[in-house]
Design a protein around this motif. Structure first.
Motif, PDB file in Angstrom:
ATOM      1  N   SER A 246       3.458   4.258  -5.823  1.00 48.70           N
ATOM      2  CA  SER A 246       4.547   4.881  -5.064  1.00 48.70           C
ATOM      3  C   SER A 246       5.805   5.101  -5.893  1.00 48.70           C
ATOM      4  O   SER A 246       6.681   5.876  -5.496  1.00 48.70           O
ATOM      5  N   ALA A 263       2.840   9.793   2.694  1.00 46.87           N
ATOM      6  CA  ALA A 263       3.017   8.453   3.251  1.00 46.87           C
ATOM      7  C   ALA A 263       3.241   7.428   2.159  1.00 46.87           C
ATOM      8  O   ALA A 263       2.409   7.270   1.263  1.00 46.87           O
ATOM      9  N   ASN A 264       4.387   6.750   2.238  1.00 47.96           N
ATOM     10  CA  ASN A 264       4.637   5.578   1.422  1.00 47.96           C
ATOM     11  C   ASN A 264       4.198   4.379   2.258  1.00 47.96           C
ATOM     12  O   ASN A 264       4.764   4.099   3.314  1.00 47.96           O
ATOM     13  N   LEU A 265       3.198   3.654   1.799  1.00 44.10           N
ATOM     14  CA  LEU A 265       2.579   2.608   2.596  1.00 44.10           C
ATOM     15  C   LEU A 265       3.366   1.306   2.595  1.00 44.10           C
ATOM     16  O   LEU A 265       3.045   0.383   3.343  1.00 44.10           O
ATOM     17  N   GLY A 266       4.387   1.222   1.753  1.00 47.56           N
ATOM     18  CA  GLY A 266       5.247   0.045   1.761  1.00 47.56           C
ATOM     19  C   GLY A 266       4.690  -1.155   1.030  1.00 47.56           C
ATOM     20  O   GLY A 266       5.364  -2.176   0.909  1.00 47.56           O
ATOM     21  N   HIS A 296       0.767   4.928  -2.170  1.00 45.31           N
ATOM     22  CA  HIS A 296       1.265   6.210  -1.670  1.00 45.31           C
ATOM     23  C   HIS A 296       0.100   7.174  -1.572  1.00 45.31           C
ATOM     24  O   HIS A 296      -0.832   7.138  -2.371  1.00 45.31           O
ATOM     25  N   VAL A 339       0.162   2.575  10.115  1.00 47.49           N
ATOM     26  CA  VAL A 339       1.282   2.537   9.183  1.00 47.49           C
ATOM     27  C   VAL A 339       2.485   3.252   9.779  1.00 47.49           C
ATOM     28  O   VAL A 339       3.632   2.876   9.567  1.00 47.49           O
ATOM     29  N   GLY A 340       2.235   4.284  10.548  1.00 50.73           N
ATOM     30  CA  GLY A 340       3.298   5.050  11.162  1.00 50.73           C
ATOM     31  C   GLY A 340       2.776   6.358  11.720  1.00 50.73           C
ATOM     32  O   GLY A 340       1.634   6.752  11.472  1.00 50.73           O
ATOM     33  N   GLY A 352       7.057   6.540   6.282  1.00 48.48           N
ATOM     34  CA  GLY A 352       7.565   5.536   5.358  1.00 48.48           C
ATOM     35  C   GLY A 352       8.688   6.086   4.507  1.00 48.48           C
ATOM     36  O   GLY A 352       8.955   7.285   4.474  1.00 48.48           O
ATOM     37  N   GLN A 353       9.363   5.206   3.798  1.00 46.70           N
ATOM     38  CA  GLN A 353      10.481   5.595   2.955  1.00 46.70           C
ATOM     39  C   GLN A 353       9.987   6.266   1.697  1.00 46.70           C
ATOM     40  O   GLN A 353       9.130   5.744   0.995  1.00 46.70           O
ATOM     41  N   GLN A 354      10.548   7.447   1.397  1.00 47.86           N
ATOM     42  CA  GLN A 354      10.131   8.214   0.233  1.00 47.86           C
ATOM     43  C   GLN A 354      11.128   7.968  -0.883  1.00 47.86           C
ATOM     44  O   GLN A 354      12.247   8.442  -0.841  1.00 47.86           O
TER      45      GLN A 354
END
Length: 376
Positions: A246, A263-266, A296, A339-340, A352-354
């Motif tokens: 990511s 998608a950023n999976l964190g 990611h 995840v979202g 998720g946050q990019q």
């Protein structure tokens, strides 16, 4: 056509010779150069102890070609003007590039297996893959490299310790990576599978995907990305799945006409972990299991519709058959962890946050730094 390793015309002594060409065959150094033994059979060159005349790769990088008489080529198949392959079976193992052209390369057929110490397929100008071409680059530092790369059909598999595809005109990229307008990586059809420890798809210019199936298992380290473009990456058709770390994640530009979810999976997940995209009814849209650790994923598909809601889940299982990690739809058991979710309003949507260094579409704030003397 019979199976062959490498077959080229020879004289009565078994030495490689070029066939007759129009205009008197005045090609200068443009002929194909193949390393052979005393019987004219293809061989992988070995580096002699104490060799003083020829030029061999140093520090893991191949040296430039030289016109001096004492230069020994460690490339597999090499031409100064063009290489054209339309059929046959090739197994080439070379210390340097396995297929190399100082001009262009055209591959429209054949079954080609390559193991390269440097580039699998390199051309200074254009590489075009079409028709029934079946290319398996089993080992390479970089898989396919040229200023213009066109994949319109066929099957391409790449395993690379650095970049899978590298769109480059050879210019120095400086500290932040310079945009080269003439450099293009175009995929309009066929099947492309990349396993790269560097960037999966890398272009110093633009990347354009309008068809075909493209699967990228990108880097596990944070210093590279599954996708890397100095200009714009547009996806207007086909299927794109790109998974990797990511830290430097990029994705399609907002000017793309086909919808994409980034998608950023964190967290970092193990290879083999199932990633599933479902719609608001819980119906499976796509299931994919990356082959390596990843944090990611980018999915662009014609099945992702505007104004529809989608949920991305990880883990779980599928009873369907899979090829290169991509499962047939219908086998997902709805046992993953969400995840979202996102409702698609634009061509690029996020979960998720990019925090990457992406191209367009809001993936981040610029390009990742390069070393001052890096040429990519």
């Amino acid at each position: 056509m019979p199976d062959i390793d490498v077959q080229f015309p020879t004289d009565e002594n078994g030495k490689i010779q070029m066939p007759d060409f129009p205009n008197g065959g005045n090609f200068g150094h443009g002929g194909i150069e193949i390393p052979t033994d005393e019987n004219g059979n293809f061989t992988k060159p070995q580096r002699p102890d104490g060799f003083g005349g020829g030029r061999f790769p140093q520090n893991g990088e191949a040296s430039d070609d030289s016109d001096s008489a004492d230069t020994v080529s460690v490339k597999g198949i090499k031409a100064g003007l063009a290489v054209s392959i339309s059929g046959g079976k090739f197994n080439v193992d070379a210390y340097d590039d396995t297929l190399h052209s100082n001009g262009n390369m055209f591959i429209s057929g054949g079954n080609i297996t390559l193991k390269a110490g440097s580039k699998g397929v390199h051309a200074d100008g254009q590489i075009a893959v079409s028709g029934s071409a079946d290319i398996n680059i089993a080992e390479s530092s970089e898989g396919i490299e040229a200023a213009v790369i066109d994949i319109s059909d066929g099957n391409v598999r790449i395993k690379a310790s650095d970049d899978g595809f590298n769109g480059s005109d050879g210019s120095n990229q400086g500290g932040m990576g310079n945009y080269s307008q003439s450099v293009q990586l175009n995929i309009s059809g066929g099947t492309v599978y990349v396993d790269a420890e560097g960037d999966g798809l890398d272009s110093n210019g633009n990347i354009n995907i309008s068809g075909g199936t493209v699967i990228v298992n990108g880097p596990q380290n944070g210093g590279n990305g599954a996708l890397d473009v100095n200009g714009k990456m547009t996806v207007n058709g086909g299927l794109l799945i790109a998974a990797g770390s990511s830290g430097m994640a990029e994705g399609p530009d907002s000017s793309s006409t086909q919808n994409c979810i980034s998608a950023n999976l964190g967290k970092t997940l193990n290879g083999g972990t199932l990633v599933t995209l479902t719609n608001s009814k819980g119906e499976e849209i796509l299931s994919f299991a990356p082959s390596k650790t990843f944090g990611h994923i980018v999915i662009s598909s014609p099945d992702i519709k505007t104004d529809a809601e989608y949920t991305l889940s990880t883990g779980g299982s599928s009873s369907a058959e899979a090829a290169d990690g991509l499962y047939k739809v219908g086998g997902y058991k709805n046992d993953g962890t969400s995840v979202g979710s996102v409702t698609v309003k634009e061509s690029v949507s996020f979960i998720g946050q990019q925090g990457g260094f992406g191209s367009g579409g809001g993936f981040g704030g610029g390009k990742r730094p390069r070393s001052n003397d890096e040429t990519i």
